[in-house]
Design an enzyme around this catalytic site. Structure first.
Site, short mmCIF file in Angstrom:
data_model
loop_
_atom_site.label_atom_id
_atom_site.label_comp_id
_atom_site.label_asym_id
_atom_site.label_seq_id
_atom_site.Cartn_x
_atom_site.Cartn_y
_atom_site.Cartn_z
N ARG A 68 -12.67 0.54 -6.41
CA ARG A 68 -12.62 0.37 -4.83
C ARG A 68 -11.57 1.62 -4.49
O ARG A 68 -11.73 1.95 -3.24
CB ARG A 68 -11.42 -0.65 -4.97
CG ARG A 68 -10.83 -1.24 -3.54
CD ARG A 68 -10.16 -2.63 -3.79
NE ARG A 68 -9.69 -3.05 -2.64
CZ ARG A 68 -9.48 -4.38 -2.19
NH1 ARG A 68 -9.81 -5.25 -3.10
NH2 ARG A 68 -8.76 -4.72 -1.22
N CYS A 75 0.76 -1.08 0.07
CA CYS A 75 0.01 0.01 -0.06
C CYS A 75 0.79 1.12 0.04
O CYS A 75 1.88 1.16 0.61
CB CYS A 75 -0.76 -0.06 1.46
SG CYS A 75 -1.84 -1.16 1.41
P1 XMP Z 1 -0.62 -7.00 3.47
O1 XMP Z 1 0.08 -6.30 4.38
O2 XMP Z 1 -1.11 -8.40 4.12
O3 XMP Z 1 -1.88 -6.18 3.15
O4 XMP Z 1 0.18 -7.41 2.21
C1 XMP Z 1 -2.93 -6.72 2.38
C2 XMP Z 1 -4.24 -5.67 2.36
O5 XMP Z 1 -3.69 -4.46 2.03
C3 XMP Z 1 -4.91 -3.79 1.27
N1 XMP Z 1 -4.45 -3.46 0.02
C4 XMP Z 1 -4.18 -2.12 -0.39
N2 XMP Z 1 -4.24 -1.05 0.34
N3 XMP Z 1 -3.42 0.22 -1.69
C5 XMP Z 1 -3.71 0.05 -0.19
O6 XMP Z 1 -3.63 1.23 0.29
C6 XMP Z 1 -3.37 -1.19 -2.34
O7 XMP Z 1 -3.12 -1.17 -3.46
C7 XMP Z 1 -3.94 -2.10 -1.76
N4 XMP Z 1 -4.08 -3.68 -2.21
C8 XMP Z 1 -4.56 -4.25 -1.07
C9 XMP Z 1 -6.22 -4.80 1.61
O8 XMP Z 1 -6.85 -4.31 2.69
C10 XMP Z 1 -5.38 -6.11 1.56
O9 XMP Z 1 -6.07 -6.85 2.23
#
Ligand code: XMP
Length: 556
Positions: free
Chosen positions: A475, A380
């Site tokens: 999203r 993120c």
């Molecule tokens: P981890 O730390 O487990 O996080 O890799 C997965 C979670 O991150 C969120 N997610 C995003 N948040 N930009 C964001 O700000 C993104 O591109 C993105 N893609 C996923 C989502 O909640 C996921 O479960």
């Protein structure tokens, strides 16, 4: 800040019991009182340093904390890690045997991951960066998964040569060489045994080398009953020397294959502590993410969303997740309300939020489970790009208190990199969602790639340009087909390949159970009650990881 005992007593209310919806006195006496009969001074000394959630987070009200900023204090324990129970009720009708969910991301969860998660007692949320029809069949694949049965075995045709099969086995490096033989319509016509898949028979037609249909052992799918493994197990016991059982339908079309090895392995696994997560009809649980899609006029596309969710429900989906970056918003609220009206009993997950008002809003709209996390994810960039988001432990604390009042569950979504983070998250949340931890496993979509002798898999944020182009733009509040001009909120990355998700989960579960043992918690409710927190200094964080050694091997 040091608390005196009276102030602590005022600030640490009885915990809220979600299931009975009542406040109740602690089942395990509070750790401080548990020690009373032994040494009264310990009581006040410990409680000056190690604070329960309400006292701890209130004392740090001006500071946003995440997992590594704090640690949990150990407590007297009579609980062995292996005896701890990890089941969690997320909503009426949605109970998991482990509190772990794989993220609805297009490099993390499709049917293969969701099946593996449910087999381990957890849940997978199938992402929505695919055609709606495809998402429906992904859900069906999980719901109709027959344990131990290979639903779509590799088949050969009677007109092929045995040599073609020998080549196939070599090229694809198959660890098996027996194949069902089907005609062009999928009807079973024989079985090509591994005994004849040899270069010496290369020039023979499969039709001449196969065991004919009349001698192949089959079972009708309808006869598998509620416990297909037990049925297949019985078959292999009754037929010594037979190692394959083919599954057919009424028209003799091939519908699956059991092998004795798989059945024996699964019969062993049945003795495992954590059972698969199943619905009332004994099917694996499965969730699916849905987008709050808008029509050409910018309004919520009610008809499209309702039709699609209706299809998911028909296929037996156990929960849908209205997954967005900003859940405390009109669009998400309207989508949740509409789904709640149309599907009164369906557990609805909604998010993401990081504020008490956000939780209250989504709960009022009808959400049963709320995702907490804005910007903690490993891929993120929301906090960098938008300057918005709250470090995860503070966000979880604030949201957990609002959720308890509304009687909804929360899930800690993002930023989890180790099992210790999960233990900390579970002191406040009913479950965790992980993306990065699972993205390198075999069950995640995508191929393994080799770079300088190391194996990797792709992992990308749903807010990265590539993922948004594939469908996740809504999203992040963008129109479909975004261009380079929009500000992305995620990156494209790689994760080291880590093998099967079973192994990853075994390590995570072991860590959660250890944490619970240290806190004297027999179950997750007790973990939430018993947790006592203290902040960690930068030197403390350094001390927590291996240091001042040359590392030869990681723990596992
Ligand atoms: P981890 O730390 O487990 O996080 O890799 C997965 C979670 O991150 C969120 N997610 C995003 N948040 N930009 C964001 O700000 C993104 O591109 C993105 N893609 C996923 C989502 O909640 C996921 O479960």
């Amino acid at each position: 800040m040091i608390f005196d005992d009276k102030r602590l007593a005022r600030e640490v209310p009885f915990p809220f019991n979600r299931q009975s919806r009542t406040a109740f006195p602690l089942a395990n006496p509070a750790p401080e009182t548990a020690f009373c009969h032994m040494a009264t001074p310990t009581k006040s000394l410990d409680s000056q340093f190690y604070l329960a959630a309400d006292a701890f987070f209130t004392a740090h009200a001006g500071l946003a904390l995440t997992f590594d900023d704090l640690t949990l204090a150990t407590l007297y324990s009579e609980i062995l890690p292996r005896d701890t129970q990890l089941d969690t009720e997320l909503a009426e009708g949605l109970r998991l045997n482990i509190p772990v969910i794989s993220s609805d991301m297009d490099t993390v969860t499709e049917s293969r991951m969701a099946t593996a998660m449910a087999l381990n007692g957890g849940l997978g949320l199938i992402h929505y960066n695919m055609a709606e029809r495809q998402q429906l069949s992904e859900v069906s694949r999980v719901k109709y998964h027959v344990p131990g049965m290979i639903p779509d075995p590799i088949k050969v045709e009677p007109g092929q040569l045995v040599g073609d099969v020998v080549k196939l086995v070599e090229e694809r490096k198959f660890g098996f060489s027996t194949f069902p033989v089907v005609d062009e319509k999928g009807k079973l016509v024989g079985l090509l045994s591994g005994h004849v898949v040899k270069p010496r028979y290369a020039k023979r037609k499969i039709a001449d080398a196969m065991t004919p249909r009349s001698q192949v052992h089959t079972i009708n799918k309808k006869e598998l009953g509620k416990d297909p493994i037990a049925r297949a197990d019985k078959f292999f016991t009754e037929k010594p020397g037979i190692h394959k059982l083919l599954v057919v339908d009424d028209d003799d079309n091939l519908r699956g294959l059991f092998t004795m090895n798989d059945v024996e392995r699964i019969a062993q696994e049945k003795k495992a502590q954590f059972r698969p997560a199943r619905d009332a009809q004994f099917r694996l649980v499965c969730g699916a993410a849905v987008s709050a899609t808008r029509n050409a006029f910018g309004e919520l596309d009610r008809e499209r969303i309702l039709t699609h969710v209706g299809g998911l429900v028909e296929r037996g989906v156990d929960t849908v997740a209205v997954s967005t970056a900003h859940g405390h918003s009109k669009g998400v609220g309207d989508a949740v309300k509409m789904l709640r009206d149309a599907f009164p009993k369906l557990p609805i997950i909604a998010g993401n939020v990081t504020s008490a008002a956000g939780v209250e809003f989504l709960a009022q709209c009808g959400a049963s489970i709320i995702k907490v996390g804005q910007g903690p994810g490993s891929i993120c960039t929301t906090r960098i790009v938008a300057g918005v988001g709250i470090p995860q432990m503070t966000a979880l604390y604030v949201c957990s208190r609002a959720a308890a009042k509304k009687n909804v569950a929360i899930l800690a979504d993002g930023g989890i990199t180790k099992s210790g983070d999960i233990v900390k998250a579970l002191t406040l949340a009913q479950g965790v969602i992980c993306g990065g931890l699972f993205a390198g496993s075999n069950e995640a979509p995508g191929d393994v790639m080799e770079i300088s002798g190391k194996l990797y898999k792709q992992y990308r944020g749903m807010g990265s340009l590539a993922a948004m182009k594939a469908g996740s733009a809504a999203r992040y509040g963008h129109a479909p087909n975004p261009t380079q001009k929009i500000a992305t909120e995620g990156i494209e990355a790689l994760k080291e390949a880590v093998g099967s998700v079973d192994r990853v989960l075994a390590q995570l579960i072991g860590g959660i159970q250890s944490g619970m043992g240290y806190l004297g918690a027999a179950n997750l409710e007790q973990l939430r009650q018993n947790a006592r927190f203290i902040r960690v200094s930068a030197a403390g964080i350094k001390e927590a990881a291996p240091h001042d050694v040359v590392e030869l091997k990681t723990g596992n």
